[in-house]
Design an enzyme around this catalytic site. Structure first.
Site, PDB file in Angstrom:
ATOM      1  N   LYS A 144       0.823  -1.226   0.000  1.00 45.85           N
ATOM      2  CA  LYS A 144       0.000   0.000   0.000  1.00 45.85           C
ATOM      3  C   LYS A 144       0.853   1.270   0.000  1.00 45.85           C
ATOM      4  O   LYS A 144       0.480   2.254  -0.601  1.00 45.85           O
ATOM      5  CB  LYS A 144      -0.962  -0.014   1.185  1.00 45.85           C
ATOM      6  CG  LYS A 144      -1.769  -1.306   1.311  1.00 45.85           C
ATOM      7  CD  LYS A 144      -2.406  -1.755  -0.003  1.00 45.85           C
ATOM      8  CE  LYS A 144      -2.759  -3.229   0.006  1.00 45.85           C
ATOM      9  NZ  LYS A 144      -3.078  -3.758  -1.342  1.00 45.85           N
ATOM     10  N   ASP A 169      -7.059  -0.887  -4.704  1.00 45.91           N
ATOM     11  CA  ASP A 169      -7.763  -1.666  -3.694  1.00 45.91           C
ATOM     12  C   ASP A 169      -7.347  -1.189  -2.297  1.00 45.91           C
ATOM     13  O   ASP A 169      -6.298  -0.571  -2.114  1.00 45.91           O
ATOM     14  CB  ASP A 169      -7.436  -3.159  -3.858  1.00 45.91           C
ATOM     15  CG  ASP A 169      -8.323  -4.047  -2.978  1.00 45.91           C
ATOM     16  OD1 ASP A 169      -7.890  -5.150  -2.623  1.00 45.91           O
ATOM     17  OD2 ASP A 169      -9.452  -3.617  -2.624  1.00 45.91           O
ATOM     18  N   GLU A 199     -12.444  -8.162   1.654  1.00 43.35           N
ATOM     19  CA  GLU A 199     -12.773  -9.485   1.095  1.00 43.35           C
ATOM     20  C   GLU A 199     -13.106 -10.473   2.213  1.00 43.35           C
ATOM     21  O   GLU A 199     -12.410 -10.567   3.205  1.00 43.35           O
ATOM     22  CB  GLU A 199     -11.608 -10.020   0.234  1.00 43.35           C
ATOM     23  CG  GLU A 199     -10.242  -9.964   0.857  1.00 43.35           C
ATOM     24  CD  GLU A 199      -9.490  -8.681   0.517  1.00 43.35           C
ATOM     25  OE1 GLU A 199     -10.121  -7.652   0.297  1.00 43.35           O
ATOM     26  OE2 GLU A 199      -8.258  -8.728   0.509  1.00 43.35           O
TER      27      GLU A 199
HETATM   28  C1  705 Z   1       9.034  -3.179  -3.419  1.00 42.47           C
HETATM   29  C2  705 Z   1       7.640  -3.617  -3.119  1.00 42.47           C
HETATM   30  C3  705 Z   1       6.654  -2.980  -4.085  1.00 42.47           C
HETATM   31  N1  705 Z   1       6.746  -3.620  -5.360  1.00 42.47           N
HETATM   32  C4  705 Z   1       6.166  -4.806  -5.651  1.00 42.47           C
HETATM   33  N2  705 Z   1       6.409  -5.328  -6.869  1.00 42.47           N
HETATM   34  C5  705 Z   1       5.854  -6.504  -7.211  1.00 42.47           C
HETATM   35  N3  705 Z   1       5.050  -7.235  -6.416  1.00 42.47           N
HETATM   36  C6  705 Z   1       4.793  -6.732  -5.194  1.00 42.47           C
HETATM   37  C7  705 Z   1       5.316  -5.499  -4.761  1.00 42.47           C
HETATM   38  N4  705 Z   1       4.844  -5.257  -3.507  1.00 42.47           N
HETATM   39  C8  705 Z   1       4.066  -6.303  -3.170  1.00 42.47           C
HETATM   40  N5  705 Z   1       4.037  -7.203  -4.193  1.00 42.47           N
HETATM   41  C9  705 Z   1       3.260  -8.438  -4.252  1.00 42.47           C
HETATM   42  O1  705 Z   1       1.875  -8.025  -4.225  1.00 42.47           O
HETATM   43  C10 705 Z   1       1.167  -8.788  -3.228  1.00 42.47           C
HETATM   44  C11 705 Z   1       0.994  -7.950  -2.023  1.00 42.47           C
HETATM   45  C12 705 Z   1      -0.149  -7.351  -1.762  1.00 42.47           C
HETATM   46  C13 705 Z   1      -0.298  -6.500  -0.536  1.00 42.47           C
HETATM   47  N6  705 Z   1      -1.705  -6.541  -0.168  1.00 42.47           N
HETATM   48  C14 705 Z   1      -2.042  -6.404   1.099  1.00 42.47           C
HETATM   49  O2  705 Z   1      -1.206  -6.192   1.976  1.00 42.47           O
HETATM   50  C15 705 Z   1      -3.465  -6.589   1.449  1.00 42.47           C
HETATM   51  C16 705 Z   1      -3.768  -6.819   2.794  1.00 42.47           C
HETATM   52  C17 705 Z   1      -5.084  -7.034   3.193  1.00 42.47           C
HETATM   53  C18 705 Z   1      -5.372  -7.279   4.612  1.00 42.47           C
HETATM   54  C19 705 Z   1      -6.559  -6.862   5.177  1.00 42.47           C
HETATM   55  C20 705 Z   1      -6.836  -7.123   6.525  1.00 42.47           C
HETATM   56  C21 705 Z   1      -5.928  -7.805   7.301  1.00 42.47           C
HETATM   57  F1  705 Z   1      -6.203  -8.076   8.588  1.00 42.47           F
HETATM   58  C22 705 Z   1      -4.734  -8.240   6.738  1.00 42.47           C
HETATM   59  C23 705 Z   1      -4.454  -7.969   5.396  1.00 42.47           C
HETATM   60  C24 705 Z   1      -6.125  -7.025   2.245  1.00 42.47           C
HETATM   61  C25 705 Z   1      -5.809  -6.794   0.901  1.00 42.47           C
HETATM   62  O3  705 Z   1      -6.781  -6.777  -0.053  1.00 42.47           O
HETATM   63  C26 705 Z   1      -4.492  -6.570   0.490  1.00 42.47           C
HETATM   64  O4  705 Z   1      -4.254  -6.319  -0.843  1.00 42.47           O
HETATM   65  C27 705 Z   1       2.041  -9.991  -2.944  1.00 42.47           C
HETATM   66  O5  705 Z   1       1.803 -10.971  -3.900  1.00 42.47           O
HETATM   67  C28 705 Z   1       3.435  -9.371  -3.068  1.00 42.47           C
HETATM   68  O6  705 Z   1       4.416 -10.360  -3.327  1.00 42.47           O
HETATM   69 MG    MG Z   2      -6.083  -5.940  -1.877  1.00 36.81          MG
END
Ligand code: 705
Ligand code: MG
Length: 216
Positions: A144, A169, A199
């Site tokens: 985020k 999102d 979700e």
């Molecule tokens: C250098 C990091 C930034 N660049 C990046 N480049 C490529 N991929 C990246 C990425 N950052 C993250 N990712 C990938 O995206 C995904 C990460 C998503 C992060 N999403 C969340 O933290 C999230 C978290 C929640 C959440 C909600 C409630 C809770 F209690 C706990 C979690 C709900 C969501 O809908 C979310 O999207 C993983 O697959 C990660 O490996």
């Molecule tokens: Mg999300």
């Protein structure tokens, strides 16, 4: 070593979903993640908002940041017109390979390319290496605190055009305060908030739609 949650999601899709049927794969993941193990897919409620905005935009070139298990990539790809394509960036190799298999089971792999790496490294390569001119639609669902810097990077790389649609999102939960501060006070974007729920939970969440108005 016991399996990861993401591997268990792949198992349930591989065992229960109808091959080549994206809706069946989405339903299978939603059932598993609402009944057995919560996972951070955009899900069926926010997914309907995503569907509507994708259909309204009817994009030819889509970028997704954060593939995870491929749920939203399938959600988007299943609505794309024949020649349209989705590029999705994922830096976790385990998630990238699981997403690849789930996307193949859904039968949308001809529209989806998973780019393995960090968004800030891959975004500057999109024009030359991945032959992208402009992005019609961008779905932000990765870390985020990276929403704002990566939006700035997309602008700097000349990947946005008048009318490009960004959809982010989780702008309530977990929240993306820097992104909201950046995008809502920015005269180059027209913003709309879509209230929904996290979700598979009763917790409030929302998605932010930001239409790029051009560099002037
Ligand atoms: C250098 C990091 C930034 N660049 C990046 N480049 C490529 N991929 C990246 C990425 N950052 C993250 N990712 C990938 O995206 C995904 C990460 C998503 C992060 N999403 C969340 O933290 C999230 C978290 C929640 C959440 C909600 C409630 C809770 F209690 C706990 C979690 C709900 C969501 O809908 C979310 O999207 C993983 O697959 C990660 O490996
Ligand atoms: Mg999300």
């Amino acid at each position: 070593m016991d399996q990861s949650k993401e591997q268990r999601i792949l198992n349930t899709v591989s065992y229960n979903a109808i091959k080549g049927n994206p809706e069946s794969v989405l339903d299978c993941i939603d059932k598993y993640c609402s009944k057995s193990e919560w996972a951070m897919n955009v899900g069926d409620e926010k997914g309907l908002i995503l569907d509507k905005i994708v259909e309204e935009t009817n994009p030819s070139v889509v970028l997704e940041l954060g593939t995870y298990c491929g749920y939203s990539a399938i959600r988007i790809a299943r609505l794309l017109k024949p020649k349209a394509r989705l590029l999705t960036i994922e830096f976790n190799p385990e998630f990238a390979s699981i997403a690849k298999e789930i996307i193949e089971i859904a039968g949308v792999n001809d529209k989806v390319t998973i780019l393995e790496g960090h968004s800030e490294d891959i975004i500057p390569q999109l024009k030359k290496k991945y032959e992208v001119e402009k992005l019609d639609f961008v779905f932000l669902d990765h870390w985020k605190e990276r929403y704002a810097p990566d939006t700035i990077l997309l602008e700097e790389c000349g990947l946005l055009r008048k009318g490009s649609v960004l959809l982010a999102d989780n702008i309530i939960y977990p929240g993306a305060p820097e992104f909201i501060k950046y995008i809502r006070n920015n005269k180059h974007f027209e913003c709309t908030t879509f209230l929904s729920h996290l979700e598979y939970m009763k917790v409030e969440d929302a998605m932010e739609k930001a239409v790029y108005l051009g560099p002037e």
